[in-house]
Design an enzyme around this catalytic site. Structure first.
Site, short mmCIF file in Angstrom:
data_model
loop_
_atom_site.label_atom_id
_atom_site.label_comp_id
_atom_site.label_asym_id
_atom_site.label_seq_id
_atom_site.Cartn_x
_atom_site.Cartn_y
_atom_site.Cartn_z
N LYS A 37 29.74 41.23 82.96
CA LYS A 37 28.74 40.69 83.69
C LYS A 37 27.67 41.35 83.97
CE LYS A 37 32.67 41.56 87.26
NZ LYS A 37 33.42 40.81 87.90
N ARG A 135 38.54 32.01 95.41
CA ARG A 135 37.21 31.74 94.38
C ARG A 135 37.02 31.20 93.30
NH1 ARG A 135 34.10 37.22 92.10
NH2 ARG A 135 35.94 36.71 90.38
N TYR A 260 11.26 60.59 106.20
CA TYR A 260 10.30 59.88 107.16
C TYR A 260 12.22 58.79 108.78
CZ TYR A 260 7.86 56.95 103.75
OH TYR A 260 7.35 56.01 103.10
N MET A 309 11.79 55.36 98.48
CA MET A 309 11.87 54.10 97.72
C MET A 309 12.11 54.60 96.51
SD MET A 309 9.34 51.01 97.78
CE MET A 309 9.48 50.51 98.76
C1 PLP Z 1 34.87 41.06 87.27
C2 PLP Z 1 35.94 40.77 86.96
C3 PLP Z 1 37.25 41.43 85.91
C4 PLP Z 1 36.44 42.49 86.03
O1 PLP Z 1 36.95 43.46 87.48
P1 PLP Z 1 36.92 44.85 87.53
O2 PLP Z 1 37.74 45.93 88.49
O3 PLP Z 1 35.65 45.68 87.15
O4 PLP Z 1 38.08 45.51 86.01
C5 PLP Z 1 37.91 41.03 85.64
N1 PLP Z 1 37.97 39.27 85.95
C6 PLP Z 1 37.52 38.86 86.85
C7 PLP Z 1 37.83 37.84 87.24
C8 PLP Z 1 36.27 39.44 87.36
O5 PLP Z 1 35.36 38.08 88.29
#
Ligand code: PLP
Length: 367
Positions: A37, A135, A260, A309
């Site tokens: 992802k 979630r 800055y 930046m």
């Molecule tokens: C992102 C995610 C993972 C991977 O998690 P890591 O901590 O990066 O290994 C596994 N399962 C779900 C449902 C996720 O959303």
């Protein structure tokens, strides 16, 4: 016209990725869903998917349909699992592409069933169960009778069951209780044999917890070279190094402000190197004033004042000969990304996924 090299780039070592994949495979004892992802955690979705396409991976895990589409358009046909829910307007594409969603509600199930029926297919789905993440998935109270209700949807094939760990790197006791709860739920829903795939473990879970229950793990971060549990860090190889170049070196007198807000004022005559990278590249501004260093001139050199930046100033007084054009490592094998993340008050996941498109990804090191 000659083309100048990029100011900031990310070197991505594919051999290291493959090494980490084998570490995950050995730890798991079963099959892997490789989590790609958010553009493979900033490493480049298409490249990483193509690199791993022939590595016996059960699934790629993506956040949404758009990412799945990009993998298919890259010519990769590994099964794809959706880690987040698809909303109603996306489900037709889920069915058409044969992506694997998880179910969180009977509305999901009914809609997928209808769409699959209409296109004359059976859609493979997993049951999501919420054992503490809050979630997605069915909650504990919905478990009794769940299987019977879901089996009534004729166009759905329930091929797996999954849950997620919210605190495998923070709370051992809770995580162990979650593992037991997941086992009980699988028992109530027909036992392990009922599910082709049973999955619960992210990177921290895979490295630090019992694995017998599941036959599929979902590692993300560890494949990109970072262990959420520091005690396992030495098993993994660094995949991404964020690099840039010195653009200017000057000596500032004592009492001269840098960057800055003039939060830093030199206390001695100081060799200051200006570097061509900043928060516009995803290097976190929040490290300002937190003692972060970069690697240049054979040494870790402290950042002075605020990250801007496009540019950063560092103290190279004590480093070797440093001049314009010299390479700088912002993080990688010398400066751990976890150190940058900690100083920025965040996590490695956010640093990786925050690297912006301006940073050219350079791939090398394939075995
Ligand atoms: C992102 C995610 C993972 C991977 O998690 P890591 O901590 O990066 O290994 C596994 N399962 C779900 C449902 C996720 O959303």
């Amino acid at each position: 016209m000659p083309v100048s090299p990029p100011r900031a780039w990310a070197e991505i070592h594919l051999g290291a990725l493959l090494h980490n994949l084998e570490v995950a495979r050995t730890a798991c004892g079963g099959e892997l869903m490789v989590v790609v992802k958010a553009g493979a955690y900033g490493h480049g979705l298409e490249e990483i998917a193509r690199t791993l396409a022939n590595e016996r991976i059960a699934f790629f895990g993506v956040a949404n349909v758009g990412e799945a589409r990009r993998i298919r358009n890259a010519g990769v046909d590994t099964p794809i699992y959706l880690l987040g829910p698809a909303w109603a307007g996306e489900r037709e594409e889920v069915v058409a592409r044969g992506l694997t969603p998880f179910l969180s509600s009977f509305e999901d199930a009914a809609h997928y069933d209808e769409l699959a029926g209409r296109s004359g297919k059976r859609l493979r789905v997993h049951i999501g169960v919420d054992t503490g993440m809050g979630r997605g998935g069915f909650i504990q109270e919905q478990i009794p009778g769940l299987m019977k209700k879901l089996e009534a949807y004729r166009h759905l094939e329930i091929e797996g069951i999954g849950s997620h760990l919210p605190s495998a790197d923070e709370d051992r006791e809770f995580t162990c209780s979650q593992v037991s709860r997941f086992r009980e739920i699988i028992g109530e829903l027909g036992g392990p044999e009922r599910f082709r795939w049973r999955h619960l473990l992210n990177s921290a879970g895979l490295l630090g917890y019992e694995r017998e229950l599941c036959n599929l793990a979902r590692p993300g971060l560890m494949l990109y070279g970072v262990s959420p549990l520091p005690e396992y860090q030495d098993r993994l190889a660094t995949v991404m190094s964020l690099k840039s170049r010195v653009t200017l070196v000057r000596t500032l007198p004592s009492g001269h402000g840098v960057s800055y807000g003039r939060q830093y004022v030199t206390t001695r005559p100081t060799r200051v190197a200006t570097i061509g990278v900043g928060y516009g590249d995803g290097y976190p501004r929040h490290v300002s004033g937190q003692g972060a260093s970069v690697w240049v001139g054979g040494k870790a050199c402290p950042i002075l004042g605020r990250v801007t930046m496009d540019q950063i100033m560092v103290d190279v007084t004590d480093a070797g000969d440093v001049g314009a054009g010299d390479e700088v490592e912002m993080f990688g094998s010398r400066i751990p990304v976890t150190d940058v993340a900690a100083r920025a008050g965040t996590i490695a996941w956010e640093i990786f996924t925050g690297i912006t498109p301006r940073v050219v990804r350079c791939y090398g090191g394939k075995r």
